[in-house]
Design an enzyme around this catalytic site. Structure first.
Site, short mmCIF file in Angstrom:
data_model
loop_
_atom_site.label_atom_id
_atom_site.label_comp_id
_atom_site.label_asym_id
_atom_site.label_seq_id
_atom_site.Cartn_x
_atom_site.Cartn_y
_atom_site.Cartn_z
N PHE A 164 0.85 -1.18 0.00
CA PHE A 164 0.00 0.00 0.00
C PHE A 164 0.89 1.24 0.00
O PHE A 164 2.06 1.19 0.41
CB PHE A 164 -0.91 -0.01 1.23
CG PHE A 164 -2.38 0.04 0.89
CD1 PHE A 164 -2.96 -0.95 0.12
CD2 PHE A 164 -3.20 1.07 1.33
CE1 PHE A 164 -4.31 -0.93 -0.20
CE2 PHE A 164 -4.54 1.11 1.03
CZ PHE A 164 -5.10 0.11 0.25
N GLN A 285 -8.44 14.87 2.39
CA GLN A 285 -7.71 13.97 1.50
C GLN A 285 -8.49 13.69 0.21
O GLN A 285 -9.67 13.37 0.26
CB GLN A 285 -7.42 12.63 2.19
CG GLN A 285 -6.61 11.69 1.31
CD GLN A 285 -6.16 10.46 2.07
OE1 GLN A 285 -6.87 9.47 2.14
NE2 GLN A 285 -4.96 10.53 2.65
N HIS A 287 -8.57 11.11 -2.67
CA HIS A 287 -8.08 9.79 -3.09
C HIS A 287 -7.77 9.84 -4.58
O HIS A 287 -8.57 10.38 -5.36
CB HIS A 287 -9.14 8.72 -2.82
CG HIS A 287 -8.63 7.32 -2.88
ND1 HIS A 287 -8.27 6.72 -4.07
CD2 HIS A 287 -8.39 6.40 -1.91
CE1 HIS A 287 -7.85 5.49 -3.82
NE2 HIS A 287 -7.91 5.27 -2.52
N LEU A 297 -15.26 4.76 -5.12
CA LEU A 297 -13.86 4.46 -4.80
C LEU A 297 -13.33 3.26 -5.58
O LEU A 297 -13.98 2.24 -5.70
CB LEU A 297 -13.76 4.17 -3.30
CG LEU A 297 -12.38 3.75 -2.77
CD1 LEU A 297 -11.38 4.88 -2.94
CD2 LEU A 297 -12.48 3.33 -1.31
N GLU A 300 -6.85 1.68 -3.43
CA GLU A 300 -5.40 1.76 -3.60
C GLU A 300 -4.80 0.35 -3.70
O GLU A 300 -3.69 0.17 -4.21
CB GLU A 300 -4.79 2.50 -2.40
CG GLU A 300 -3.34 2.86 -2.53
CD GLU A 300 -2.92 3.81 -1.42
OE1 GLU A 300 -1.76 3.71 -0.99
OE2 GLU A 300 -3.74 4.64 -0.98
N ARG A 331 -0.86 9.27 -0.96
CA ARG A 331 -2.04 9.66 -1.73
C ARG A 331 -2.02 11.12 -2.17
O ARG A 331 -2.43 11.44 -3.29
CB ARG A 331 -3.30 9.40 -0.89
CG ARG A 331 -3.65 7.93 -0.79
CD ARG A 331 -4.85 7.71 0.08
NE ARG A 331 -5.23 6.30 0.07
CZ ARG A 331 -6.19 5.78 0.82
NH1 ARG A 331 -6.87 6.55 1.65
NH2 ARG A 331 -6.48 4.49 0.76
N HIS A 398 -12.06 12.02 -0.17
CA HIS A 398 -12.15 10.68 0.41
C HIS A 398 -12.16 10.65 1.94
O HIS A 398 -12.79 9.79 2.54
CB HIS A 398 -10.96 9.86 -0.10
CG HIS A 398 -10.93 8.44 0.37
ND1 HIS A 398 -11.95 7.55 0.13
CD2 HIS A 398 -9.99 7.75 1.07
CE1 HIS A 398 -11.65 6.37 0.66
NE2 HIS A 398 -10.46 6.47 1.24
N ARG A 443 -3.48 11.17 5.61
CA ARG A 443 -3.59 9.81 6.12
C ARG A 443 -3.01 8.82 5.12
O ARG A 443 -3.27 8.91 3.92
CB ARG A 443 -5.06 9.46 6.39
CG ARG A 443 -5.23 8.01 6.84
CD ARG A 443 -6.68 7.69 7.15
NE ARG A 443 -7.56 7.73 5.99
CZ ARG A 443 -7.66 6.78 5.07
NH1 ARG A 443 -6.88 5.71 5.14
NH2 ARG A 443 -8.51 6.89 4.07
#
Length: 664
Positions: A164, A285, A287, A297, A300, A331, A398, A443
């Site tokens: 990730f 954030q 995404h 979504l 990731e 991100r 996101h 994050r």
């Protein structure tokens, strides 16, 4: 079979079963009120019920459920309020996984996870909270496994962990880490159902489809909440020694977001109306991969399995922005790179306004095993088969890094006249609604599911330390909550010319245009003016449905007010922060300014007076135990580690090995 049926009928009709069902399974039937001692009265035209509990949890997502059954397990008489059935909470939408240094794919250490999270936060994260979260992560994942969460497995039977973004080994020097424990690409769905199933084993009373309106405050002490029962129009005042806020984020401030329509900042706005601050609302954030034109979504985890972002020229452009981490950079880095590609004319599509995410080079069997939800989502919402076609994606709102300020113990904070932290007794917060601040300015992917179980559990443990079951508490004032009821009644009979949808649409367009991925002074100042104009139209709202039973028109109007409270603070705090840090990227202040801006924003807002005040509190720069892990000093935030794909795991290597079986 007849004997079994007779036995079941006898059990179901027994007073013991019905009493337990009314208490423990009240979420599934209509006996919640009969299970809960209460008194009732009338305030205006509304029937008001008064309840007493040891603890109240507002919200039934991952953080709320973990807090609720943790409290019940400790013997506290616990109520859990939710405007949704628990398994409809937005935790269900999380896809990629949950980070923990289990070491199932390679050697790992929670201190490396700690380093990555501090770095990912762009040094705005509180390092004591990050210390606690990352250290407790392996135990939290194993606890979920013990509850029955069906993690994907390696060939050896261990919990599968994927790559990730922003995760590394050996403090960024050892290559890409495989730290994200996953249930295919439906990890949040699995977690939420696991936690809900676990919660039904405890004597916790669920109040489902109850809309929490306001906190019941006594000076600076929280005494409980007041809520509106959407199914019958009654009002419920609930007092408790401890109230836990776990209501999620406010992504619906924006026009394009991955958030459910129910993510309206209800808990944040309850705090704001109580005269308490929000922390760091400017950090929103984006995404990198929401489906173009829809916002759904695309995890990731796709890039963790080997997916690539490409522009109109077919170029894997992330090699230019993050030469070694590439598509698995943090991100905020990837979202900005995609936005630059679009702004410079290298986007795809007829209007060159989005980017292609390619999975078509990966083996179809891998896609169906590891990413079945994405295969389905792409077909439904983008009309493409990811095995043969790229998915059109664009950066999409996101997650809210900001929220209710708390310490690492989940205690809600404000500041005193000297600027020192001040704890609000009787009030805790966990999950996306809170700013612990374990995420700081940005994050890392797969840290959100970790956040909710770690701090949801911590809120229960802290309550156990501070209170005892059945501990006495002061009575509520007879007029407690009257102001909230009056506001509800006023909104219910509002007869202005503007429908809720029009005001909401204007707010969302304003936020999308003026508080986007890239920000600068003139657009932010214009955004402040425009969001104020939208707020000025709220008194002209019109609610057509005058009823009290399942009045969705009224509920949406209440949610709109909550969104406006958060939108105002987000826009104004973004304009106020004169630097670029994490998700807050400014064209006119391109560098991070640790000397002047390594501090948390605090904002107080009174909507009736349109009065917003901004102050600051210090970032916690120390860990819980410096002999265990030392604080990470600020440094330039770059992603230069080399992704090292283990041969047994890399889908590309696997595909090559399969192809070579039939070729010399």
């Amino acid at each position: 079979l007849d004997i079994i049926i007779k036995m079941l009928r006898k059990i179901f009709k027994s007073p013991q079963f019905q009493a337990q069902g009314a208490r423990g399974l009240s979420v599934l039937n209509k006996h919640a009120m009969s299970a809960c001692p209460h008194k009732k009265s009338m305030i205006g035209d509304y029937m008001v019920y008064d309840h007493t509990y040891d603890a109240i949890v507002v919200g039934a997502g991952g953080a709320g459920l973990r807090a609720a059954f943790g409290l019940a397990e400790a013997g506290f008489k616990t109520a859990c309020l939710s405007k949704l059935f628990p398994t409809r909470s937005h935790t269900v939408a999380a896809q990629g996984g949950i980070n923990a240094s289990l070491g199932n794919m390679h050697e790992d250490d929670w201190k490396w996870h700690f380093y990555d999270t501090v770095k990912g936060s762009d040094w705005l994260g509180d390092q004591d909270a990050i210390h606690y979260m990352t250290k407790e992560a392996p135990a939290a994942v194993l606890e979920l496994e013990s509850y029955g969460m069906p993690f994907s497995r390696t060939q050896e039977g261990k919990i599968y962990q994927r790559a990730f973004g922003g995760q590394s080994k050996d403090y960024g020097k050892g290559g890409q880490a495989y730290r994200c424990a996953a249930v295919a690409d439906r990890t949040g769905h699995s977690m939420l159902h696991t936690l809900f199933g676990r919660s039904l084993a405890y004597d916790c009373v669920f109040f489902i489809e109850y809309f929490a309106m306001d906190l019941l405050m006594d000076n600076d002490v929280c005494r409980g909440v007041i809520a509106y029962n959407m199914s019958d129009g009654t009002i419920h005042r609930m007092r408790a020694n401890q109230t836990v806020m776990a209501t999620g984020g406010y992504g619906r401030c924006y026009q394009s977001c991955t958030s459910a329509h129910t993510c309206t900042g209800d808990g944040n706005s309850m705090i704001t109306r109580a005269g308490l601050p929000m922390e760091d609302p400017e950090f929103v954030q984006f995404h990198p991969t929401g489906i173009y034109g829809v916002g759904c979504l695309i995890t990731e985890g796709c890039r963790g399995e080997g997916a690539m972002l490409k522009n109109i020229n077919g170029e894997r452009f992330m090699e230019r922005y993050a030469p070694t981490a590439k598509d698995l950079a943090s991100r905020d880095v990837v979202s900005r790179a995609m936005t630059v590609e679009i702004l410079e004319g290298r986007g795809v599509g007829p209007e060159k306004d989005h980017i292609h995410l390619h999975l078509d080079h990966l083996p179809p069997e891998l896609l169906h095993e590891r990413l079945p939800g994405i295969m389905e989502t792409a077909m439904i919402f983008a009309g493409v088969d990811p095995a043969t076609q790229p998915i059109p994606v664009i950066p999409t709102v996101h997650y809210n890094m900001g929220g209710i300020p708390t310490n690492w113990k989940t205690e809600v904070l404000t500041i005193d006249e000297q600027g020192n932290d001040k704890i609000i007794p009787g009030l805790l917060a966990a999950g996306e609604v809170a700013a612990a601040s374990a995420h700081g300015a940005n994050r890392l992917g797969a840290n959100s599911l970790l956040d909710i179980v770690i701090f949801g559990r911590k809120s229960a443990l802290l309550t156990k330390e501070q209170y005892t079951p059945g501990q006495t508490q002061p009575e509520l004032a007879d007029n407690a909550g009257e102001e909230s009821i009056a506001k509800l009644d006023k909104l219910r009979f509002a007869d202005g010319p503007l429908p809720t949808a029009e005001i909401r649409r204007n707010m969302q367009k304003t936020m999308q245009r003026y508080a986007a991925v890239f920000r600068k002074e003139d657009t932010l100042q214009k955004g402040c003016e425009e969001i104020d104009k939208v707020i000025e139209t709220f008194p002209d709202i019109g609610v057509k449905d005058r009823g009290v039973i399942y009045n969705s028109d009224l509920i949406e109007a209440m949610e709109l007010e909550n969104l406006l409270l958060q939108a105002k603070q987000t826009m104004w705090c973004a304009e106020n922060r004169k630097e670029s840090r994490g998700a807050h990227a400014r064209d006119d202040y391109k560098e991070r300014d640790d000397e002047n801006w390594r501090k948390h924003t605090l904002s107080w807002y009174d909507m009736d007076k349109n009065d917003l005040r901004i102050d600051f509190r210090d970032v916690v720069r120390t860990t819980l135990d410096e002999s265990e892990v030392e604080p990470i000093p600020p440094m330039k935030r770059v992603y230069q580690f080399i992704p090292l794909f283990p041969l047994y795991q890399s889908p590309l290597i696997t595909a090559l090995q399969s192809a070579c079986k039939s070729e010399p």
